[in-house]
Design a protein around this motif. Structure first.
Motif, PDB file in Angstrom:
ATOM      1  N   SER A   1       1.053   5.422   0.219  1.00 18.62           N
ATOM      2  CA  SER A   1       0.334   6.534   0.822  1.00 18.62           C
ATOM      3  C   SER A   1       0.883   7.846   0.288  1.00 18.62           C
ATOM      4  O   SER A   1       2.067   7.938  -0.070  1.00 18.62           O
ATOM      5  CB  SER A   1       0.491   6.507   2.343  1.00 18.62           C
ATOM      6  OG  SER A   1       0.024   5.289   2.891  1.00 18.62           O
TER       7      SER A   1
ATOM      8  N   ARG B   1       0.842  -1.190   0.000  1.00 20.53           N
ATOM      9  CA  ARG B   1       0.000   0.000   0.000  1.00 20.53           C
ATOM     10  C   ARG B   1       0.877   1.239   0.000  1.00 20.53           C
ATOM     11  O   ARG B   1       1.732   1.404   0.877  1.00 20.53           O
ATOM     12  CB  ARG B   1      -0.938   0.035   1.205  1.00 20.53           C
ATOM     13  CG  ARG B   1      -1.960   1.176   1.098  1.00 20.53           C
ATOM     14  CD  ARG B   1      -2.951   1.193   2.225  1.00 20.53           C
ATOM     15  NE  ARG B   1      -2.418   1.814   3.426  1.00 20.53           N
ATOM     16  CZ  ARG B   1      -3.164   2.322   4.397  1.00 20.53           C
ATOM     17  NH1 ARG B   1      -4.488   2.290   4.286  1.00 20.53           N
ATOM     18  NH2 ARG B   1      -2.606   2.856   5.464  1.00 20.53           N
TER      19      ARG B   1
ATOM     20  N   SER C   1     -15.167  10.359  -3.892  1.00 22.02           N
ATOM     21  CA  SER C   1     -14.399   9.114  -3.899  1.00 22.02           C
ATOM     22  C   SER C   1     -14.949   8.051  -4.841  1.00 22.02           C
ATOM     23  O   SER C   1     -14.221   7.130  -5.207  1.00 22.02           O
ATOM     24  CB  SER C   1     -14.304   8.554  -2.490  1.00 22.02           C
ATOM     25  OG  SER C   1     -13.523   9.417  -1.679  1.00 22.02           O
TER      26      SER C   1
ATOM     27  N   SER D   1      -7.875   5.157  -3.057  1.00 23.48           N
ATOM     28  CA  SER D   1      -8.858   5.705  -2.133  1.00 23.48           C
ATOM     29  C   SER D   1      -8.308   6.990  -1.536  1.00 23.48           C
ATOM     30  O   SER D   1      -7.123   7.309  -1.686  1.00 23.48           O
ATOM     31  CB  SER D   1      -9.174   4.699  -1.029  1.00 23.48           C
ATOM     32  OG  SER D   1      -8.002   4.378  -0.289  1.00 23.48           O
ATOM     33  N   ARG D   2      -9.194   7.738  -0.880  1.00 18.78           N
ATOM     34  CA  ARG D   2      -8.757   8.968  -0.229  1.00 18.78           C
ATOM     35  C   ARG D   2      -9.435   9.112   1.117  1.00 18.78           C
ATOM     36  O   ARG D   2     -10.559   8.638   1.321  1.00 18.78           O
ATOM     37  CB  ARG D   2      -8.991  10.179  -1.120  1.00 18.78           C
ATOM     38  CG  ARG D   2     -10.407  10.587  -1.393  1.00 18.78           C
ATOM     39  CD  ARG D   2     -10.457  11.685  -2.479  1.00 18.78           C
ATOM     40  NE  ARG D   2      -9.557  12.794  -2.180  1.00 18.78           N
ATOM     41  CZ  ARG D   2      -9.154  13.686  -3.091  1.00 18.78           C
ATOM     42  NH1 ARG D   2      -9.578  13.605  -4.341  1.00 18.78           N
ATOM     43  NH2 ARG D   2      -8.345  14.677  -2.752  1.00 18.78           N
ATOM     44  N   ASP D   3      -8.744   9.783   2.002  1.00 13.12           N
ATOM     45  CA  ASP D   3      -9.224  10.028   3.365  1.00 13.12           C
ATOM     46  C   ASP D   3      -9.113  11.519   3.605  1.00 13.12           C
ATOM     47  O   ASP D   3      -8.021  12.027   3.896  1.00 13.12           O
ATOM     48  CB  ASP D   3      -8.372   9.232   4.357  1.00 13.12           C
ATOM     49  CG  ASP D   3      -8.761   9.463   5.796  1.00 13.12           C
ATOM     50  OD1 ASP D   3      -8.264   8.736   6.666  1.00 13.12           O
ATOM     51  OD2 ASP D   3      -9.576  10.375   6.060  1.00 13.12           O
ATOM     52  N   TYR D   4     -10.228  12.224   3.483  1.00 16.72           N
ATOM     53  CA  TYR D   4     -10.186  13.681   3.621  1.00 16.72           C
ATOM     54  C   TYR D   4      -9.828  14.098   5.045  1.00 16.72           C
ATOM     55  O   TYR D   4      -9.130  15.089   5.244  1.00 16.72           O
ATOM     56  CB  TYR D   4     -11.535  14.277   3.240  1.00 16.72           C
ATOM     57  CG  TYR D   4     -11.721  14.458   1.755  1.00 16.72           C
ATOM     58  CD1 TYR D   4     -12.665  13.727   1.048  1.00 16.72           C
ATOM     59  CD2 TYR D   4     -10.948  15.371   1.058  1.00 16.72           C
ATOM     60  CE1 TYR D   4     -12.841  13.902  -0.307  1.00 16.72           C
ATOM     61  CE2 TYR D   4     -11.112  15.556  -0.305  1.00 16.72           C
ATOM     62  CZ  TYR D   4     -12.061  14.816  -0.984  1.00 16.72           C
ATOM     63  OH  TYR D   4     -12.214  14.987  -2.332  1.00 16.72           O
ATOM     64  N   ALA D   5     -10.310  13.356   6.016  1.00 20.09           N
ATOM     65  CA  ALA D   5     -10.061  13.741   7.414  1.00 20.09           C
ATOM     66  C   ALA D   5      -8.565  13.787   7.715  1.00 20.09           C
ATOM     67  O   ALA D   5      -8.093  14.675   8.440  1.00 20.09           O
ATOM     68  CB  ALA D   5     -10.760  12.763   8.349  1.00 20.09           C
ATOM     69  N   ASN D   6      -7.834  12.819   7.155  1.00 20.79           N
ATOM     70  CA  ASN D   6      -6.395  12.746   7.415  1.00 20.79           C
ATOM     71  C   ASN D   6      -5.554  13.286   6.266  1.00 20.79           C
ATOM     72  O   ASN D   6      -4.326  13.208   6.305  1.00 20.79           O
ATOM     73  CB  ASN D   6      -6.004  11.304   7.714  1.00 20.79           C
ATOM     74  CG  ASN D   6      -6.586  10.837   9.030  1.00 20.79           C
ATOM     75  OD1 ASN D   6      -6.325  11.433  10.076  1.00 20.79           O
ATOM     76  ND2 ASN D   6      -7.391   9.795   8.979  1.00 20.79           N
ATOM     77  N   LYS D   7      -6.217  13.826   5.245  1.00 21.51           N
ATOM     78  CA  LYS D   7      -5.530  14.427   4.109  1.00 21.51           C
ATOM     79  C   LYS D   7      -4.566  13.446   3.454  1.00 21.51           C
ATOM     80  O   LYS D   7      -3.380  13.742   3.239  1.00 21.51           O
ATOM     81  CB  LYS D   7      -4.794  15.696   4.534  1.00 21.51           C
ATOM     82  CG  LYS D   7      -5.719  16.780   5.066  1.00 21.51           C
ATOM     83  CD  LYS D   7      -4.951  18.040   5.448  1.00 21.51           C
ATOM     84  CE  LYS D   7      -5.880  19.107   5.977  1.00 21.51           C
ATOM     85  NZ  LYS D   7      -5.151  20.343   6.350  1.00 21.51           N
TER      86      LYS D   7
ATOM     87  N   VAL E   1      -4.169  10.127   0.408  1.00 21.06           N
ATOM     88  CA  VAL E   1      -4.669   9.248  -0.633  1.00 21.06           C
ATOM     89  C   VAL E   1      -3.815   7.987  -0.599  1.00 21.06           C
ATOM     90  O   VAL E   1      -2.648   8.023  -0.185  1.00 21.06           O
ATOM     91  CB  VAL E   1      -4.644   9.882  -2.043  1.00 21.06           C
ATOM     92  CG1 VAL E   1      -5.626  11.034  -2.124  1.00 21.06           C
ATOM     93  CG2 VAL E   1      -3.250  10.318  -2.426  1.00 21.06           C
ATOM     94  N   TYR E   2      -4.414   6.885  -1.030  1.00 22.07           N
ATOM     95  CA  TYR E   2      -3.745   5.598  -0.945  1.00 22.07           C
ATOM     96  C   TYR E   2      -3.848   4.862  -2.271  1.00 22.07           C
ATOM     97  O   TYR E   2      -4.774   5.067  -3.044  1.00 22.07           O
ATOM     98  CB  TYR E   2      -4.382   4.734   0.146  1.00 22.07           C
ATOM     99  CG  TYR E   2      -4.394   5.369   1.507  1.00 22.07           C
ATOM    100  CD1 TYR E   2      -5.542   5.985   1.989  1.00 22.07           C
ATOM    101  CD2 TYR E   2      -3.261   5.350   2.311  1.00 22.07           C
ATOM    102  CE1 TYR E   2      -5.562   6.574   3.245  1.00 22.07           C
ATOM    103  CE2 TYR E   2      -3.270   5.932   3.565  1.00 22.07           C
ATOM    104  CZ  TYR E   2      -4.422   6.546   4.023  1.00 22.07           C
ATOM    105  OH  TYR E   2      -4.433   7.120   5.269  1.00 22.07           O
TER     106      TYR E   2
END
Length: 119
Positions: free
Chosen positions: A20, A18, A50, A66-72, A74-75
């Motif tokens: 990041s 993975r 997403s 994927s992306r995680d807006y809370a933690n800024k 993307v993976y």
């Protein structure tokens, strides 16, 4: 937009890895890769929403972005890796509104992270 990739390394064929990317802004994001002697290749892109995602033909069904807006963040989850997946993987940001695999539409790039797949 400042981008910092991490997660590259050495993995055996058919393994998983993975990647990041820390993202400082709100952008359409993409993953690209470049192997020695080859042109930069689009791997995946994710839009501001997403569920707007697109993948290069060579990775469809094996890679998931994927992306995680809370933690800024993307993976790029990579599975069933093949030796031909090796290269430097770059995270990039675009000013477009929708996911895009066109490399010219990306204006900010990370420094890259190396992925090596052994056979």
């Amino acid at each position: 937009v400042q981008l910092v990739e991490s997660g590259g390394g050495l993995v055996q064929a058919w393994g998983s890895l993975r990647l990041s990317c820390a993202v400082a802004g709100l952008s359409v994001m993409g993953w690209f890769r470049q192997a020695p002697g080859k042109e930069r290749e689009a791997v995946a892109s994710i839009g501001l929403l997403s569920d707007n995602r697109t993948y290069g033909d060579s990775v469809k069904g094996r890679f998931t972005m994927s992306r995680d807006y809370a933690n800024k963040m993307v993976y790029l989850q990579m599975a069933s890796l093949k030796p031909e997946d090796r290269g430097v993987y770059y995270c990039a940001a675009s000013r477009r509104y929708w996911a895009t695999l066109v490399v010219e539409e990306y204006i900010d790039w990370g420094q890259g992270t190396q992925v090596t797949v052994s056979s």
